[in-house]
Design a protein around this motif. Structure first.
Motif, PDB file in Angstrom:
ATOM      1  N   GLU A 136       0.824  -1.220   0.000  1.00 10.03           N
ATOM      2  CA  GLU A 136       0.000   0.000   0.000  1.00 10.03           C
ATOM      3  C   GLU A 136       0.854   1.265   0.000  1.00 10.03           C
ATOM      4  OE1 GLU A 136      -3.156   0.214   2.844  1.00 10.03           O
ATOM      5  OE2 GLU A 136      -3.955  -1.755   2.290  1.00 10.03           O
ATOM      6  N   VAL A 137       1.893   1.260   0.845  1.00 11.30           N
ATOM      7  CA  VAL A 137       2.775   2.435   0.928  1.00 11.30           C
ATOM      8  C   VAL A 137       3.428   2.706  -0.428  1.00 11.30           C
ATOM      9  CG1 VAL A 137       4.899   3.346   1.966  1.00 11.30           C
ATOM     10  CG2 VAL A 137       3.168   2.249   3.416  1.00 11.30           C
ATOM     11  N   LEU A 138       3.926   1.638  -1.059  1.00 13.61           N
ATOM     12  CA  LEU A 138       4.548   1.791  -2.382  1.00 13.61           C
ATOM     13  C   LEU A 138       3.540   2.311  -3.404  1.00 13.61           C
ATOM     14  CD1 LEU A 138       6.708  -1.482  -2.588  1.00 13.61           C
ATOM     15  CD2 LEU A 138       7.562   0.845  -2.301  1.00 13.61           C
ATOM     16  N   ARG A 193      -7.560  -2.001  -2.568  1.00 12.14           N
ATOM     17  CA  ARG A 193      -8.908  -2.389  -2.117  1.00 12.14           C
ATOM     18  C   ARG A 193      -9.059  -3.928  -2.086  1.00 12.14           C
ATOM     19  NH1 ARG A 193     -13.891  -3.627  -3.965  1.00 12.14           N
ATOM     20  NH2 ARG A 193     -13.180  -3.842  -6.115  1.00 12.14           N
ATOM     21  N   THR A 194      -8.655  -4.597  -3.169  1.00  5.99           N
ATOM     22  CA  THR A 194      -8.887  -6.046  -3.227  1.00  5.99           C
ATOM     23  C   THR A 194      -7.878  -6.821  -2.363  1.00  5.99           C
ATOM     24  OG1 THR A 194      -7.726  -6.061  -5.375  1.00  5.99           O
ATOM     25  CG2 THR A 194     -10.137  -6.084  -5.423  1.00  5.99           C
ATOM     26  N   HIS A 195      -6.646  -6.323  -2.251  1.00  5.38           N
ATOM     27  CA  HIS A 195      -5.703  -6.949  -1.302  1.00  5.38           C
ATOM     28  C   HIS A 195      -6.284  -6.923   0.107  1.00  5.38           C
ATOM     29  CE1 HIS A 195      -1.468  -6.916  -3.406  1.00  5.38           C
ATOM     30  NE2 HIS A 195      -2.346  -7.653  -4.057  1.00  5.38           N
ATOM     31  N   ARG A 196      -6.882  -5.792   0.496  1.00  2.66           N
ATOM     32  CA  ARG A 196      -7.487  -5.697   1.837  1.00  2.66           C
ATOM     33  C   ARG A 196      -8.608  -6.717   2.015  1.00  2.66           C
ATOM     34  NH1 ARG A 196      -7.954   0.841   2.923  1.00  2.66           N
ATOM     35  NH2 ARG A 196      -5.707   1.194   3.189  1.00  2.66           N
ATOM     36  N   MET A 197      -9.407  -6.886   0.967  1.00  2.00           N
ATOM     37  CA  MET A 197     -10.490  -7.881   1.025  1.00  2.00           C
ATOM     38  C   MET A 197      -9.940  -9.289   1.248  1.00  2.00           C
ATOM     39  SD  MET A 197     -12.945  -6.671  -2.139  1.00  2.00           S
ATOM     40  CE  MET A 197     -13.757  -8.279  -2.226  1.00  2.00           C
ATOM     41  N   ILE A 215     -10.695 -13.843  -6.646  1.00  2.00           N
ATOM     42  CA  ILE A 215     -11.256 -13.799  -8.004  1.00  2.00           C
ATOM     43  C   ILE A 215     -11.441 -12.338  -8.447  1.00  2.00           C
ATOM     44  CG2 ILE A 215     -13.334 -14.274  -9.400  1.00  2.00           C
ATOM     45  CD1 ILE A 215     -13.582 -16.941  -7.806  1.00  2.00           C
ATOM     46  N   GLU A 216     -11.986 -11.513  -7.562  1.00  2.51           N
ATOM     47  CA  GLU A 216     -12.191 -10.095  -7.896  1.00  2.51           C
ATOM     48  C   GLU A 216     -10.855  -9.409  -8.188  1.00  2.51           C
ATOM     49  OE1 GLU A 216     -14.996  -8.164  -5.330  1.00  2.51           O
ATOM     50  OE2 GLU A 216     -14.432  -6.162  -6.050  1.00  2.51           O
TER      51      GLU A 216
END
Lengths: 230, 230
Positions: A136-138, A193-197, A215-216
């Motif tokens: 996220e930082v990158l 967003r999807t990494h967090r999910m 999948i998303e």
């Protein structure tokens, strides 16, 4: 170890390199362990030191051992794993290759995410959270995050407790990124967003949610790659 | 091709081997194509012939080129695909490895069978039928059928039209068979029965049936492997 060298069509250094591999596996030498010196190996395998040197060169080029000058010969990290082990750079149509690799990821990674949600330990989840944050930082600094991204997906593979998955995933993922550089801002927001999910689903030990989130994530990647290729 | 050799930490033969790889991919040389001779390559890359020879040795050990004595140096079949490219022989617990490989197959191969049912051409189905028959003959004669069996599953991967799958499947499948030899009669009957189910589903272009048949096939394999390990 001392079996006959004669009944084999391979060249002598090639044969000796196979014997040194057997020496490594029989003695259960691990990454960083030192091999016997050239003189001892030459005696044990009843060949000249020149042949041992040639055999060692073969093993270096296969990323099985490394020579540290003045120290000796050591077993590599991830022995036997070479760059591009499936020969992707020799494939003609790179666009098709990238989409085929997306298809492979779409088959494997949702199931890996589900297994990770079932099997991840608390320590692994902490580590995953740390790496997700680093991605996220990158992303936010608009810096190259590809390597960290591969690390994130590799860690999920490790959480699956399947010993083969951590070897396959980086090969597939870096195969795509060799040819296509996906760093545009629109996608990095989607990545965050999807990494967090995915991370939350694994934290909650919820395999179905982890599968769906992966999948998303992969679908948004694939859409981006399709537009880049077109 | 003629870029500077100096700004790189790799040893010279290693660097030159990378340049020869680029020469192969830039000129789109295919399996069986001949490389320029040693003298020409030495001139083009501005290095000595000894360095070219060392670089070629590296490429031979990576299964990228082969030397045919008196003829020259040629691009290999499946360039860059080496034996055991994911380093399975260096993994400690072979029993766990075999079961992990079964888990990987169970994730990938049912989906490949489904894609094959959607995408296989009539010529490919004929070829698949021929190889299935050859496996059956070997099974009935109680002969070693492992290689033919790998060929059968590799062909299904080819029918999927995904260019990466035919490279992954044999690696996974032979990884299992390096350590475990499954040739008992009880399983070969099961192999014949479930191979026929898979083949028929692909012939009928029925992806769901192909997926289900592959799951049944792999599950009977896995059960056998579990009893062998226990």
């Amino acid at each position: 170890m001392l079996e006959s060298l004669n009944n084999n069509k391979k060249l002598l250094p090639e044969q000796v390199s196979e014997q040194i591999i057997r020496l490594i596996t029989d003695r259960q030498l691990k990454a960083g362990d030192k091999l016997p010196n050239e003189f001892d190996m030459a005696q044990q395998l009843s060949v000249g030191r020149g042949t041992i040197r040639e055999a060692i060169k073969i093993l270096v080029s296969r990323n099985i051992v490394e020579i540290r000058r003045g120290c000796g010969t050591f077993v590599c990290d991830h022995p036997g794993m070479i760059d591009d082990p499936l020969g992707f750079r020799f494939m003609k149509d790179k666009g098709k290759l990238a989409l085929d690799l997306c298809e492979v990821r779409m088959i494997i990674e949702p199931e890996i995410a589900a297994l990770a949600a079932e099997r991840a330990t608390e320590e692994e989840i902490e580590e995953l959270e740390k790496v997700a944050k680093e991605v996220e930082v990158l992303c936010e600094q608009e810096l190259q995050h590809m390597e960290k991204d591969i690390e994130f997906h590799g860690l999920i593979a490790k959480c699956s407790k399947n010993t083969v998955m951590p070897n396959i995933i980086p090969v597939i993922q870096s195969g795509i990124s060799i040819f296509i550089n996906i760093t545009e801002y629109s996608l990095t927001q989607e990545t965050i967003r999807t990494h967090r999910m995915i991370l939350n689903a694994i934290k909650n030990h919820d395999p179905q949610e982890a599968r769906a989130a992966m999948i998303e994530h992969l679908e948004s990647n694939r859409e981006k790659i399709k537009t880049i290729i077109a």
